[in-house]
Design a protein around this motif. Sequence first.
Motif, PDB file in Angstrom:
ATOM      1  N   VAL A  91       5.703   0.426  -4.193  1.00 16.52           N
ATOM      2  CA  VAL A  91       4.346   1.188  -4.413  1.00 16.52           C
ATOM      3  C   VAL A  91       3.361  -0.486  -4.355  1.00 16.52           C
ATOM      4  O   VAL A  91       3.031  -1.350  -4.564  1.00 16.52           O
ATOM      5  CB  VAL A  91       3.669   1.794  -5.305  1.00 16.52           C
ATOM      6  CG1 VAL A  91       2.380   2.189  -5.435  1.00 16.52           C
ATOM      7  CG2 VAL A  91       5.069   2.628  -6.157  1.00 16.52           C
ATOM      8  N   GLU A 141       5.996  -7.027 -11.116  1.00 14.87           N
ATOM      9  CA  GLU A 141       5.998  -5.272 -11.042  1.00 14.87           C
ATOM     10  C   GLU A 141       6.798  -5.017 -12.546  1.00 14.87           C
ATOM     11  O   GLU A 141       8.013  -5.492 -12.969  1.00 14.87           O
ATOM     12  CB  GLU A 141       6.844  -4.669  -9.860  1.00 14.87           C
ATOM     13  CG  GLU A 141       5.908  -5.670  -8.907  1.00 14.87           C
ATOM     14  CD  GLU A 141       5.905  -5.372  -7.814  1.00 14.87           C
ATOM     15  OE1 GLU A 141       6.380  -3.655  -7.174  1.00 14.87           O
ATOM     16  OE2 GLU A 141       5.809  -5.083  -6.592  1.00 14.87           O
ATOM     17  N   ASP A 170       8.842  -7.761  -6.677  1.00 16.96           N
ATOM     18  CA  ASP A 170       9.486  -8.249  -5.815  1.00 16.96           C
ATOM     19  C   ASP A 170       8.984  -9.091  -4.950  1.00 16.96           C
ATOM     20  O   ASP A 170       7.854  -9.204  -4.042  1.00 16.96           O
ATOM     21  CB  ASP A 170       8.093  -6.547  -5.428  1.00 16.96           C
ATOM     22  CG  ASP A 170       8.532  -6.069  -3.799  1.00 16.96           C
ATOM     23  OD1 ASP A 170       8.895  -6.298  -3.147  1.00 16.96           O
ATOM     24  OD2 ASP A 170       7.452  -5.711  -3.311  1.00 16.96           O
TER      25      ASP A 170
HETATM   26 ZN    ZN Z   1       5.326  -4.887  -5.027  1.00 16.66          ZN
END
Ligand code: ZN
Length: 294
Positions: A91, A141, A170
Amino acid sequence: MRLVTFENAGPTAGSVRLGLVVGTAVIDLAARSKNAGQVVPYFSSMAAFLDAGDEAMSAARAIATDAGPGLRLEAVRLLPPVPRPGKIIAVGFNYRDHAAEQGIKPPEAPLIFAKFTTSITGPYDPIVLPAGDPQVDYEAELGVVIGRRGKSIPEDRAYDYIAGYLALNDVSARKWQFGDKQWVRGKSCDTFCPIGPWLVTRDEVPDPQGLQIACRVNGEVRQSANTRDLYFGISTLLAYISASITLEPGDIIATGTPPGVGVFRKPPIYLQAGDVVEVEIASVGTLRNAVVAA
Ligand code: ZN
C-alpha cells in the motif's frame, strides 16, 4: 504464538521446518507431533499450516502450553516465516506524514501495488544491491498475514481473516520505481522483502494499530512512528482489496511506511554496501539485514 520457518544447524541441517518460539527455544512442530505418534501434515510447512486454519492453530497452541525443551533459538537459522506467499500486496502513501513529505495529499482510496514473491528474504539475510540502480531505500512496514480465504470481506469481520503479523521492509530501488511507468521492478528485486522474524499470531497483538514502528540504519533512527497513524486502517484495506481480489492463506499485505525514507531526505540518502538496516515493530519483532553489493 510466534511461528517460525527455520533450518536446524544439527543433524537435520538443510531441512526446512515449521517451529514455535517459546522463550529462547524453538519447538520443531513436526518432530513434536511425530513423538506423539500422530501424522499431522499441517505441521510440514507454514503454507500447509495456514491452509489448515483453526485446526492447526489449536494443535500448535496445545503444544505451546506444554512445550518442554526445544532447540536453542540462537542455534537455528530463521528463514522468512512465510517463504513463498501467493501474493504480496503493498500500500502506497498510507501514513499522512509520508504523503506530506512527498508534497502530496493522501489518496482518496488505498493505492495498492504488487511485489513479486521472489523478493522475499529472511529476517537476518542480506539485502543485495542490484546492479543498475544506486538509489536503494528502506521502508519499515507492518505486514499482515492472511489466515483464511476471503472475497468481499466485510470491514467488521476483517480480523477473522488475519492469521497474524510480521515486520516487513519494503526495500525499493527508487530510480527504477520512479523511472519505469510501473513500480513493480523497483519493488521486486531479489532480497527486497525481508520479513519476520516470526509470524506473531493475531491473538497476541490485540491492537495492531497502536504499535511503535521504527527503521534504523547503522543504529541511527530514520523512521519512528506508530501504526495508529495508518491512513487507511487494516480492516479498510482488507475490505478494499478483497472486493476484487481473493485473499488466500499466506498472502501478505504490506500496510505502508511512515515518513523518513531516504529518497525524500534533503539531500537524499540511499543504502550502501556495509550498512545494516533494522526494522523494529513493538510486540512483533525486529529484522536486521546487512546490505551487500551485487
Ligand atoms: Zn512500502
